[in-house]
Motif scaffolding. Structure first.
Motif, mmCIF file in Angstrom:
data_model
loop_
_atom_site.group_PDB
_atom_site.id
_atom_site.type_symbol
_atom_site.label_atom_id
_atom_site.label_comp_id
_atom_site.label_asym_id
_atom_site.label_seq_id
_atom_site.Cartn_x
_atom_site.Cartn_y
_atom_site.Cartn_z
ATOM 1 N N UNK A 31 -32.073 -79.325 59.183
ATOM 2 C CA UNK A 31 -31.280 -78.108 58.974
ATOM 3 C C UNK A 31 -30.911 -77.928 57.511
ATOM 4 N N UNK A 32 -30.476 -79.007 56.877
ATOM 5 C CA UNK A 32 -30.074 -78.940 55.469
ATOM 6 C C UNK A 32 -31.264 -78.597 54.580
ATOM 7 N N UNK A 33 -32.432 -79.170 54.872
ATOM 8 C CA UNK A 33 -33.633 -78.853 54.108
ATOM 9 C C UNK A 33 -34.034 -77.393 54.307
ATOM 10 N N UNK A 34 -33.916 -76.904 55.541
ATOM 11 C CA UNK A 34 -34.249 -75.497 55.820
ATOM 12 C C UNK A 34 -33.339 -74.564 55.031
ATOM 13 N N UNK A 38 -36.931 -75.691 52.454
ATOM 14 C CA UNK A 38 -37.950 -76.706 52.716
ATOM 15 C C UNK A 38 -38.161 -76.778 54.224
ATOM 16 N N UNK A 39 -39.373 -76.469 54.679
ATOM 17 C CA UNK A 39 -39.683 -76.444 56.101
ATOM 18 C C UNK A 39 -40.331 -77.761 56.509
ATOM 19 N N UNK A 40 -39.552 -78.644 57.099
ATOM 20 C CA UNK A 40 -40.042 -79.942 57.580
ATOM 21 C C UNK A 40 -39.561 -80.151 59.006
ATOM 22 N N UNK A 41 -40.390 -80.738 59.834
ATOM 23 C CA UNK A 41 -39.991 -81.072 61.196
ATOM 24 C C UNK A 41 -39.371 -82.462 61.206
ATOM 25 N N UNK A 42 -38.481 -82.677 62.151
ATOM 26 C CA UNK A 42 -37.801 -83.965 62.258
ATOM 27 C C UNK A 42 -38.743 -85.142 62.381
#
Length: 73
Positions: A31-34, A38-42
């Motif tokens: 969530x913080x990266x989004x 920054x789009x990253x999956x867990x």
């Protein structure tokens, strides 16, 4: 040289401690990266941290996402 094992390092050990709750939960980090674009999956974050190998750009993005103001080396 190619087949030589890489010795353990405190840097990799620090990254692996993410599973021990010393860093924000992966879902929270996603969530913080989004929030900073920054789009990253867990699962991708968990894999990067558990391997202990990721780019400096990813590290800096994570530090910014969790609100790190200072980094002392």
């Amino acid at each position: 040289m190619w087949g030589a094992a890489i010795p353990p390092s405190p840097w990799g050990d620090g990254a692996r401690r993410a599973d021990e709750g010393r860093f924000p939960a992966f879902a929270q980090l996603v969530e913080e990266l989004a929030d900073i674009g920054v789009d990253e999956k867990g699962v991708n974050i968990r894999n990067k941290l558990s391997r202990g190998k990721f780019s400096a750009a990813f590290m800096l993005a994570c530090l910014e996402a969790i609100g790190t103001d200072n980094l002392h080396l």
